[in-house]
Design a protein around this motif. Structure first.
Motif, PDB file in Angstrom:
ATOM      1  N   THR A   1      -4.887  10.828  38.185  1.00 23.90           N
ATOM      2  CA  THR A   1      -3.855  11.503  37.405  1.00 23.90           C
ATOM      3  C   THR A   1      -4.020  12.979  37.734  1.00 23.90           C
ATOM      4  OG1 THR A   1      -5.233  11.974  35.486  1.00 23.90           O
ATOM      5  CG2 THR A   1      -4.085   9.865  35.507  1.00 23.90           C
ATOM      6  N   LEU A   2      -3.131  13.754  37.180  1.00 20.78           N
ATOM      7  CA  LEU A   2      -3.200  15.188  37.399  1.00 20.78           C
ATOM      8  C   LEU A   2      -4.554  15.726  36.957  1.00 20.78           C
ATOM      9  CD1 LEU A   2      -1.693  17.773  38.197  1.00 20.78           C
ATOM     10  CD2 LEU A   2      -0.806  17.856  35.874  1.00 20.78           C
TER      11      LEU A   2
ATOM     12  N   GLN B   1      -6.424   5.005  39.649  1.00 19.88           N
ATOM     13  CA  GLN B   1      -7.311   6.059  39.188  1.00 19.88           C
ATOM     14  C   GLN B   1      -6.677   7.433  38.983  1.00 19.88           C
ATOM     15  OE1 GLN B   1     -10.701   5.958  41.687  1.00 19.88           O
ATOM     16  NE2 GLN B   1     -11.790   4.534  40.355  1.00 19.88           N
TER      17      GLN B   1
ATOM     18  N   ILE C   1      -0.291  11.888  24.376  1.00 16.62           N
ATOM     19  CA  ILE C   1      -1.402  11.412  25.205  1.00 16.62           C
ATOM     20  C   ILE C   1      -2.240  10.403  24.424  1.00 16.62           C
ATOM     21  CG2 ILE C   1      -3.550  12.098  26.336  1.00 16.62           C
ATOM     22  CD1 ILE C   1      -2.137  14.718  27.084  1.00 16.62           C
TER      23      ILE C   1
ATOM     24  N   SER D   1       4.056   9.790  30.099  1.00 17.68           N
ATOM     25  CA  SER D   1       3.494  10.056  31.414  1.00 17.68           C
ATOM     26  C   SER D   1       2.371  11.073  31.257  1.00 17.68           C
ATOM     27  CB  SER D   1       4.575  10.593  32.351  1.00 17.68           C
ATOM     28  OG  SER D   1       3.965  11.273  33.417  1.00 17.68           O
ATOM     29  N   ILE D   2       1.180  10.682  31.634  1.00 16.61           N
ATOM     30  CA  ILE D   2       0.024  11.560  31.449  1.00 16.61           C
ATOM     31  C   ILE D   2       0.214  12.870  32.235  1.00 16.61           C
ATOM     32  CG2 ILE D   2      -2.478  11.776  31.765  1.00 16.61           C
ATOM     33  CD1 ILE D   2      -1.805   9.773  29.670  1.00 16.61           C
ATOM     34  N   ASP D   3       0.727  12.752  33.448  1.00 17.88           N
ATOM     35  CA  ASP D   3       0.945  13.949  34.273  1.00 17.88           C
ATOM     36  C   ASP D   3       1.862  14.934  33.555  1.00 17.88           C
ATOM     37  OD1 ASP D   3      -0.566  12.655  36.070  1.00 17.88           O
ATOM     38  OD2 ASP D   3       1.050  12.200  37.485  1.00 17.88           O
ATOM     39  N   GLU D   4       2.964  14.368  33.054  1.00 26.69           N
ATOM     40  CA  GLU D   4       3.960  15.194  32.387  1.00 26.69           C
ATOM     41  C   GLU D   4       3.346  15.889  31.166  1.00 26.69           C
ATOM     42  OE1 GLU D   4       7.890  13.175  32.057  1.00 26.69           O
ATOM     43  OE2 GLU D   4       7.637  13.672  29.943  1.00 26.69           O
TER      44      GLU D   4
ATOM     45  N   THR E   1       0.226  16.465  30.605  1.00 31.04           N
ATOM     46  CA  THR E   1      -0.789  17.446  31.005  1.00 31.04           C
ATOM     47  C   THR E   1      -0.113  18.764  31.362  1.00 31.04           C
ATOM     48  OG1 THR E   1      -1.987  15.606  31.942  1.00 31.04           O
ATOM     49  CG2 THR E   1      -2.785  17.803  32.490  1.00 31.04           C
TER      50      THR E   1
ATOM     51  N   ASP F   1      -7.394  14.689  37.373  1.00 32.67           N
ATOM     52  CA  ASP F   1      -8.452  14.660  38.368  1.00 32.67           C
ATOM     53  C   ASP F   1      -8.496  15.935  39.190  1.00 32.67           C
ATOM     54  OD1 ASP F   1      -9.339  12.121  37.717  1.00 32.67           O
ATOM     55  OD2 ASP F   1      -7.626  11.251  38.782  1.00 32.67           O
TER      56      ASP F   1
ATOM     57  N   THR G   1       5.704   6.185  34.783  1.00 26.48           N
ATOM     58  CA  THR G   1       4.514   6.489  33.983  1.00 26.48           C
ATOM     59  C   THR G   1       3.347   5.618  34.444  1.00 26.48           C
ATOM     60  OG1 THR G   1       4.836   4.794  32.332  1.00 26.48           O
ATOM     61  CG2 THR G   1       6.046   6.828  32.007  1.00 26.48           C
ATOM     62  N   HIS G   2       2.192   5.992  33.986  1.00 27.73           N
ATOM     63  CA  HIS G   2       1.009   5.229  34.390  1.00 27.73           C
ATOM     64  C   HIS G   2       1.019   3.816  33.856  1.00 27.73           C
ATOM     65  CE1 HIS G   2      -0.689   8.830  36.052  1.00 27.73           C
ATOM     66  NE2 HIS G   2      -1.566   8.027  36.648  1.00 27.73           N
TER      67      HIS G   2
END
Lengths: 298, 529
Positions: free
Chosen positions: A292-293, A290, B29, B493-496, B498, A295, A4-5
């Motif tokens: 993430t998806l 910076q 999120i 996880s932001i990607d997940e 999203t 972007d 994770t970020h």
């Protein structure tokens, strides 16, 4: 493994902190000019440093003791050599007075000179170094010798004893010629007594008795010469102790420096390397933190 | 027979489920950086179908649960490591301050001690007059005042540490009570069949904090309540019963005085320093020292409050891990350093006095025999401060030029004395080995010198601090590895999220499409009329 970020940022932060901490440490070492700043940096070496520091301080003290003793021995040497000359002069006068050609008035004149020499030798015995009477035994604050009414030099100090000094760890030496040794170096008859006998013979005009004292005076002179060489030996010992002290001090300073001093060149290089790493970490941070998806979603 | 209207139902269920899933993803999120937040997951399940002819016909989707993603075994592991980390960290916090007191600086006690011995050497060089004596007096005063200062700094640090222990105890007690209240709420929500996700997250945060203070074992019951046990002593800190306060609470011993018949113990009840309780009890009942954590049963306090006579029984908490344990360990070490410093003060004062007075038979002692030779109380004899000529540099019978006694004292830096510095032992050694005619004192081959004495103390403080710091570093690495694993499981996880958002919003749109299709179908039917 899910990444994770927050993991990225946490990792990044902790590594950044580690870099900063190492940089701070090396900066402290450079500015403090020492590898070991706190006991916990190296508990074993810190005790060595402490021992070395106090040994150096003691070593300074030994050096000051040695210098002090050298001055003392110098004064002693001068006094004894002067005494030797005085005894020599007495020997000459006795030889002159023994030849039966001298009239009674001439003998009286010699007696007057002897009387002066008696005072002179008393003065030598009362030599002081930095306010301390060097032949006084332990009673160093009162002048040890005086001439009594019968023209005899006597010791009036009353307390004989060794003056001791420590010149290296556990090495204590006596630096003084004690009052009795100065007044009576032969151990048989004191110089005061000898001079008094010579003076008495001269004042009574007894030149034949005077002749019999020649041998005694000879013995006194030998004894003073022996005393002078004893002082010389002590001086030599002090000189070599001084050499050794200086070598020891240098040695210890070197060891101390090798334990705690930093190699400035090495540290500076190390520090700039760390700075480069830190800079790199910062610039990488800008890139990895910076995106993430989001972007890429339009 | 399925009709258009029942299909409407399916579509609406789809809309609702996906709307809920979108809401959950948004919530994830929004809370991505919230402390203690565990990501949540919507569990979707197909609804019960019904049978028609030979078929089973699906009826849409149901949301069965919004699940909190958490690994309980990992939690337990992390809590134990937090405890270990806490103990090193709190020990380090105190010991780093001790390191400043017991310093190895070139201006510190080591220097003062060396200066004192060289002052005696100066006196031996010129034993006449007052010069050398003034130097000795000044060097000795520097030495004693430095010891006094170190002792008072150590005392302050000990008092600060005790206060720190009390405040941590207070925090632990209030955390336990908060956890009890959360237990109650979680229990009630569970009874209603609700998922108390956010309450469990809150409780997790409190448990994280508590585990850094006390090493806790956590057990769960079927209603997700937790029971807390002190892992080191086995005492129950919090039971499943949520109605009343915990049966056992931690208090702290503030100070203890013993007059020979009675002990007066000041207790910071529940860690509260503002309102200490003082109890008096027979000597020998307890072997406590200031800063000890004790367990007291809550009902005993209540009984004590009622009449002030029923003294509650105190059980010392033998904590081994956690912040409290670290502070207590550091406190015990401080006690040790202080007693070593006292030993140093005592042996210097006793030995110097012994040589100056030929074993108390003549002369004047340099250190005041009316005060204790402890680091806190040691001081120069006021008689000598008034008249420095009382300092005897040589033998009592001779005078002025004799510096032999001073010379012997100056050598004390190197002379090894027995390591057992009890008065009896030291006196015995000195009376057998000190010769006052030649002024010699032989070394004890198995002993240690004053020069080495203080260096030993500094080395002990240094290595204790080093051990704590190394512990902190190792434990930090371990904790962060575990936290990373936890983050990997429970983190957002932001990607997940999203992707989930896109997925669920697309599904929502698709379900809407179903509804508009159904509407068109209905229109068709209605237009036929």
């Amino acid at each position: 493994m899910r990444v994770t970020h927050k993991m990225l940022t946490d990792n990044y932060l902790s590594n950044l902190n580690k870099n900063l901490a190492t940089m701070q440490k090396s900066q402290e070492q450079i500015t403090g000019f020492s590898e070991i700043l706190k006991p916990s940096d190296n508990p074993y070496e810190i005790t060595r440093i402490m021992r070395m520091n106090s040994a150096l301080k003691k070593s300074d003290q030994y050096l000051s003791n040695i210098d002090n003793s050298l001055g003392w021995l110098d004064a002693t040497d001068t006094a004894i050599r002067s005494t030797v000359s005085a005894v020599q002069r007495v020997q000459e006068l006795v030889t002159q007075g023994s030849s039966e050609t001298y009239s009674e008035s001439q003998l009286i004149m010699i007696a007057d000179e002897i009387s002066e020499i008696i005072n002179e030798v008393t003065q030598y015995g009362n030599t002081s170094y930095q306010g301390r009477y060097i032949f006084a035994g332990h009673n160093t604050i009162e002048s040890p010798f005086e001439v009594n009414a019968g023209k005899e030099i006597v010791y009036s100090g009353g307390i004989t004893g060794d003056i001791l000094t420590e010149i290296s760890p556990g090495v204590t030496v006596s630096i003084n010629i004690d009052a009795e040794d100065f007044l009576n170096p032969t151990g048989n008859v004191s110089i005061g007594e000898t001079f008094q006998k010579v003076y008495d013979a001269l004042t009574t005009g007894d030149s034949s008795t005077l002749a019999t004292y020649a041998k005694e005076i000879e013995e006194q002179m030998d004894a003073y010469l022996a005393l002078a060489s004893e002082v010389g030996a002590k001086t030599n010992r002090m000189e070599s102790a001084k050499e050794k002290n200086k070598a020891d001090t240098l040695n210890m300073t070197e060891i101390l420096s090798s334990i705690k001093d930093i190699d400035l060149a090495e540290k500076t290089v190390e520090h700039s390397a760390m700075k480069a790493v830190y800079d790199a970490t910062l610039s990488i941070g800008g890139h990895i933190l910076q995106p993430t998806l989001l972007d890429y979603l339009r | 027979m399925p009709g258009i209207f029942s299909t409407y139902n399916t579509a609406i269920k789809g809309l609702q489920a996906n709307s809920l899933a979108t809401q959950t993803a948004s919530n994830n999120i929004a809370n991505a950086a919230s402390q203690g937040y565990s990501r949540q997951r919507v569990i979707l399940q197909e609804s019960m179908p019904y049978s028609f002819s030979n078929f089973q016909i699906g009826t849409g989707v149901d949301v069965t649960n919004i699940e909190r993603v958490r690994d309980k075994y990992l939690d337990a592991q992390i809590w134990h490591e937090y405890a270990s980390y806490g103990s090193y960290k709190s020990a380090q916090y105190v010991l780093e301050q001790a390191e400043i007191i017991f310093d190895a600086e070139e201006t510190g006690l080591n220097n003062a001690l060396t200066e004192m011995w060289t002052a005696w050497s100066d006196l031996a060089e010129s034993p006449e007059g007052t010069n050398g004596r003034t130097i000795v007096l000044q060097a000795t005063e520097t030495f004693t005042s430095m010891l006094n200062q170190m002792a008072s700094q150590t005392d302050t640090l000990k008092a600060d540490t005790t206060a720190l222990i009390a405040s941590k105890t207070k925090e632990a007690n209030s955390l336990i009570n908060d956890i009890r209240e959360l237990n109650d709420q979680i229990y009630k929500m569970n009874l209603k069949g609700l998922e108390p996700n956010s309450l469990e997250d809150q409780r997790g945060v409190l448990l994280d904090k508590l585990s850094a203070i006390v090493n806790i074992n956590v057990d769960y019951d079927e209603n997700s309540k937790v029971m807390l046990t002190d892992a080191d002593t086995g005492e129950t800190l919090l039971g499943y019963e949520t109605k009343e306060e915990p049966a056992l609470k931690m208090s702290v011993i503030g100070s203890i005085k013993d007059d020979g018949t009675n002990q007066t113990i000041t207790i910071y009840r529940d860690g509260d320093t503002s309102n200490p309780v003082e109890i008096t009890i027979g000597t020998g009942t307890y072997d406590f020292s200031a800063g000890d954590v004790v367990y007291v049963e809550t009902h005993e306090w209540a009984e004590y409050d009622a009449d002030n006579t029923d003294i509650p029984s105190l059980t010392k908490a033998e904590l081994k891990e956690g912040g409290l344990a670290g502070n207590m360990e550091a406190l015990a070490k401080l006690e040790g350093y202080a007693s070593q410093l006292d030993d140093l003060a005592f042996s210097v004062a006793f030995t110097v006095n012994y040589i100056l007075t030929d074993g108390d038979t003549a002369g004047t002692p340099l250190f005041d025999t009316n005060s204790d030779f402890t680091a806190a109380d040691i001081k120069v004899n006021p008689d000598i401060q008034d008249d420095i000529t009382l300092i005897e540099a040589g033998s009592f019978t001779t005078s002025s030029g004799d510096g032999a006694r001073a010379l012997l004292i100056s050598k004390l830096n190197e002379i090894r004395l027995p390591t057992d510095v009890s008065e009896a032992n030291l006196e015995n050694y000195l009376s057998n080995n000190y010769d006052n005619s030649g002024f010699t004192l032989s070394s004890d081959p198995a002993g240690r010198s004053f020069g080495g004495f203080y260096a030993d103390i500094v080395a002990t403080v240094g290595s204790d601090t080093q051990r704590a710091s190394n512990g902190v570093i190792t434990q930090e690495a371990l904790v962060s590895a575990l936290e990373e694993r936890e983050e990997s499981i429970s983190g957002v996880s932001i990607d997940e999220e999203t992707i989930n958002l896109i997925k669920y919003s697309d599904l929502y749109a698709a379900n809407s499409k179903v509804i508009s299709t159904l509407t068109r179908m209905l229109d068709t039917v209605l237009n036929m009329v």
